[in-house]
Motif scaffolding. Structure first.
Motif, PDB file in Angstrom:
ATOM      1  N   UNK A  25      46.914 -29.180 -26.544  1.00 33.33           N
ATOM      2  CA  UNK A  25      46.351 -27.984 -27.161  1.00 33.33           C
ATOM      3  C   UNK A  25      44.996 -27.655 -26.538  1.00 33.33           C
ATOM      4  N   UNK A  26      44.863 -26.366 -26.110  1.00 33.09           N
ATOM      5  CA  UNK A  26      43.629 -25.905 -25.493  1.00 33.09           C
ATOM      6  C   UNK A  26      43.196 -24.631 -26.209  1.00 33.09           C
ATOM      7  N   UNK A  27      42.059 -24.676 -26.924  1.00 30.10           N
ATOM      8  CA  UNK A  27      41.576 -23.502 -27.644  1.00 30.10           C
ATOM      9  C   UNK A  27      40.271 -23.788 -28.342  1.00 30.10           C
ATOM     10  N   UNK A  28      39.696 -22.729 -28.906  1.00 24.98           N
ATOM     11  CA  UNK A  28      38.453 -22.932 -29.643  1.00 24.98           C
ATOM     12  C   UNK A  28      38.669 -23.875 -30.814  1.00 24.98           C
ATOM     13  N   UNK A  29      39.776 -23.667 -31.532  1.00 23.17           N
ATOM     14  CA  UNK A  29      40.184 -24.591 -32.579  1.00 23.17           C
ATOM     15  C   UNK A  29      41.506 -25.198 -32.130  1.00 23.17           C
ATOM     16  N   UNK A  30      41.504 -26.459 -31.768  1.00 28.96           N
ATOM     17  CA  UNK A  30      42.700 -27.070 -31.195  1.00 28.96           C
ATOM     18  C   UNK A  30      43.099 -28.297 -31.998  1.00 28.96           C
ATOM     19  N   UNK A  31      44.415 -28.442 -32.148  1.00 27.02           N
ATOM     20  CA  UNK A  31      45.000 -29.589 -32.845  1.00 27.02           C
ATOM     21  C   UNK A  31      46.189 -30.060 -32.036  1.00 27.02           C
ATOM     22  N   UNK A  32      46.140 -31.326 -31.585  1.00 31.88           N
ATOM     23  CA  UNK A  32      47.242 -31.822 -30.771  1.00 31.88           C
ATOM     24  C   UNK A  32      47.084 -33.295 -30.454  1.00 31.88           C
ATOM     25  N   UNK A  33      48.087 -33.812 -29.775  1.00 36.05           N
ATOM     26  CA  UNK A  33      47.975 -35.191 -29.304  1.00 36.05           C
ATOM     27  C   UNK A  33      46.804 -35.289 -28.336  1.00 36.05           C
ATOM     28  N   UNK A  34      46.748 -34.327 -27.411  1.00 38.87           N
ATOM     29  CA  UNK A  34      45.573 -34.160 -26.553  1.00 38.87           C
ATOM     30  C   UNK A  34      44.996 -32.796 -26.882  1.00 38.87           C
ATOM     31  N   UNK A  35      43.796 -32.746 -27.445  1.00 36.59           N
ATOM     32  CA  UNK A  35      43.190 -31.492 -27.890  1.00 36.59           C
ATOM     33  C   UNK A  35      41.852 -31.292 -27.195  1.00 36.59           C
ATOM     34  N   UNK A  36      41.692 -30.089 -26.621  1.00 39.47           N
ATOM     35  CA  UNK A  36      40.450 -29.745 -25.938  1.00 39.47           C
ATOM     36  C   UNK A  36      39.997 -28.387 -26.461  1.00 39.47           C
ATOM     37  N   UNK A  37      38.775 -28.321 -26.958  1.00 40.97           N
ATOM     38  CA  UNK A  37      38.258 -27.069 -27.496  1.00 40.97           C
ATOM     39  C   UNK A  37      36.905 -27.263 -28.125  1.00 40.97           C
ATOM     40  N   UNK A  38      36.350 -26.168 -28.667  1.00 37.11           N
ATOM     41  CA  UNK A  38      35.053 -26.295 -29.332  1.00 37.11           C
ATOM     42  C   UNK A  38      35.161 -27.228 -30.534  1.00 37.11           C
ATOM     43  N   UNK A  39      36.210 -27.053 -31.318  1.00 40.91           N
ATOM     44  CA  UNK A  39      36.518 -27.989 -32.399  1.00 40.91           C
ATOM     45  C   UNK A  39      37.883 -28.582 -32.091  1.00 40.91           C
ATOM     46  N   UNK A  40      37.896 -29.840 -31.714  1.00 45.63           N
ATOM     47  CA  UNK A  40      39.132 -30.481 -31.252  1.00 45.63           C
ATOM     48  C   UNK A  40      39.502 -31.616 -32.194  1.00 45.63           C
ATOM     49  N   UNK A  41      40.768 -31.605 -32.629  1.00 41.72           N
ATOM     50  CA  UNK A  41      41.283 -32.670 -33.488  1.00 41.72           C
ATOM     51  C   UNK A  41      42.574 -33.189 -32.882  1.00 41.72           C
ATOM     52  N   UNK A  42      42.690 -34.520 -32.777  1.00 41.97           N
ATOM     53  CA  UNK A  42      43.909 -35.067 -32.210  1.00 41.97           C
ATOM     54  C   UNK A  42      43.819 -36.560 -32.005  1.00 41.97           C
ATOM     55  N   UNK A  43      44.735 -37.059 -31.185  1.00 41.53           N
ATOM     56  CA  UNK A  43      44.689 -38.466 -30.801  1.00 41.53           C
ATOM     57  C   UNK A  43      43.594 -38.652 -29.753  1.00 41.53           C
ATOM     58  N   UNK A  44      43.627 -37.807 -28.722  1.00 39.42           N
ATOM     59  CA  UNK A  44      42.539 -37.738 -27.745  1.00 39.42           C
ATOM     60  C   UNK A  44      41.909 -36.366 -27.908  1.00 39.42           C
ATOM     61  N   UNK A  45      40.666 -36.320 -28.302  1.00 44.10           N
ATOM     62  CA  UNK A  45      39.989 -35.055 -28.614  1.00 44.10           C
ATOM     63  C   UNK A  45      38.713 -34.929 -27.797  1.00 44.10           C
ATOM     64  N   UNK A  46      38.565 -33.766 -27.158  1.00 42.87           N
ATOM     65  CA  UNK A  46      37.376 -33.486 -26.353  1.00 42.87           C
ATOM     66  C   UNK A  46      36.861 -32.113 -26.757  1.00 42.87           C
ATOM     67  N   UNK A  47      35.625 -32.032 -27.208  1.00 40.77           N
ATOM     68  CA  UNK A  47      35.057 -30.753 -27.620  1.00 40.77           C
ATOM     69  C   UNK A  47      33.652 -30.906 -28.138  1.00 40.77           C
ATOM     70  N   UNK A  48      33.050 -29.781 -28.508  1.00 40.28           N
ATOM     71  CA  UNK A  48      31.712 -29.869 -29.095  1.00 40.28           C
ATOM     72  C   UNK A  48      31.752 -30.689 -30.381  1.00 40.28           C
ATOM     73  N   UNK A  49      32.763 -30.459 -31.187  1.00 38.01           N
ATOM     74  CA  UNK A  49      33.026 -31.286 -32.360  1.00 38.01           C
ATOM     75  C   UNK A  49      34.413 -31.889 -32.173  1.00 38.01           C
ATOM     76  N   UNK A  50      34.492 -33.192 -32.056  1.00 36.04           N
ATOM     77  CA  UNK A  50      35.754 -33.854 -31.734  1.00 36.04           C
ATOM     78  C   UNK A  50      36.043 -34.957 -32.740  1.00 36.04           C
ATOM     79  N   UNK A  51      37.288 -34.986 -33.216  1.00 34.21           N
ATOM     80  CA  UNK A  51      37.742 -36.034 -34.127  1.00 34.21           C
ATOM     81  C   UNK A  51      39.059 -36.554 -33.585  1.00 34.21           C
TER      82      UNK A  51
END
Length: 240
Positions: A25-51
């Motif tokens: 998932x790639x977006x400002x608000x992203x949710x996925x196994x691999x999530x990249x975005x401003x707010x990223x939630x997932x297994x692997x998360x990269x972003x300004x706010x990452x969980x």
């Protein structure tokens, strides 16, 4: 599940958009196994706010690993509150030794170096002991070295051996040769402690009470990830 999706209501293997839900998932608000975005939630998360399980961002919460300006995780980098202690593996390194041979080599050459085990009774060399034949004798320099090795709990030693021949105190005729016996003399020895690799914990809170506090904190982080990411991710991907 679609291969490619831009609609957050229909997750895809690859999801792109302001709100993206998918495996990748790639977006400002992203949710996925691999999530990249401003707010990223997932297994692997990269972003300004990452969980995530692994999270990297300006502010990050990672169960196993986190990194960023402000982060909390099992381990991590940057300004990170590390909930798991550092595990250090202490491996034994044998000191530099001269060319090591066997007792047979020493008997053939007259001198040499062999490995020995330091025991409570003395030294054990290739099945020999101080009471074996040829006898193993300690020189004046080797005696205090062996005492020091025992006192310090050393387990191994490198011995400098010399073959000595001595007359046997027996009555023989004046025309007969005096019998001689061979002995192995330990001129000197250097010893060390040899042990299997050991694990050691580094950092604060490594006592029993400290580890309990760390465990409670880790349970809290796992629960926070599940309620912030895990439940929603499994539900949106149709895995519940």
């Amino acid at each position: 599940m679609r291969l490619f999706s831009t609609d957050p209501s229909e997750p895809g293997v690859f999801a792109v958009g302001q709100v993206a839900v998918g495996i990748f998932a790639f977006g400002q608000l992203s949710l996925g196994v691999v999530a990249i975005g401003q707010v990223a939630r997932g297994v692997i998360a990269i972003g300004q706010l990452a969980v995530g399980i692994v999270a990297i961002g300006q502010a990050a919460l990672g169960v196993l690993y986190a990194g960023g300006m402000i982060s909390v995780g099992g381990r991590g980098f940057g300004i990170c509150l590390r909930l798991l202690p550092k595990v250090v593996v202490e491996r034994f390194q044998r000191p530099q030794l001269p060319p090591i041979g066997s007792v047979a080599d020493v008997l053939a050459k007259g001198r040499g170096w062999v490995l020995a085990h330091v025991t409570s009774d003395g030294l054990a060399v290739d099945g020999l002991s101080e009471r074996a034949a040829p006898p193993l004798e300690l020189g004046e320099e080797a005696r205090p070295q062996l005492d020091r090795a025992r006192a310090e709990g050393h387990t191994h030693a490198c011995l400098t051996l010399r073959v000595e021949e001595r007359a046997v105190d027996e009555e023989v005729g004046y025309r007969e040769a005096v019998p001689r016996a061979r002995a192995l003399r330990v001129a000197r020895l250097s010893s060390w402690l040899e042990r299997p690799p050991q694990l050691r914990l580094e950092g604060p809170l490594t006592s029993a009470v400290g580890l309990l506090v760390r465990a409670v904190a880790m349970c809290g982080v796992i629960a926070a990830w599940y309620y912030a990411v895990g439940f929603d991710l499994l539900d949106r991907l149709g895995l519940t």
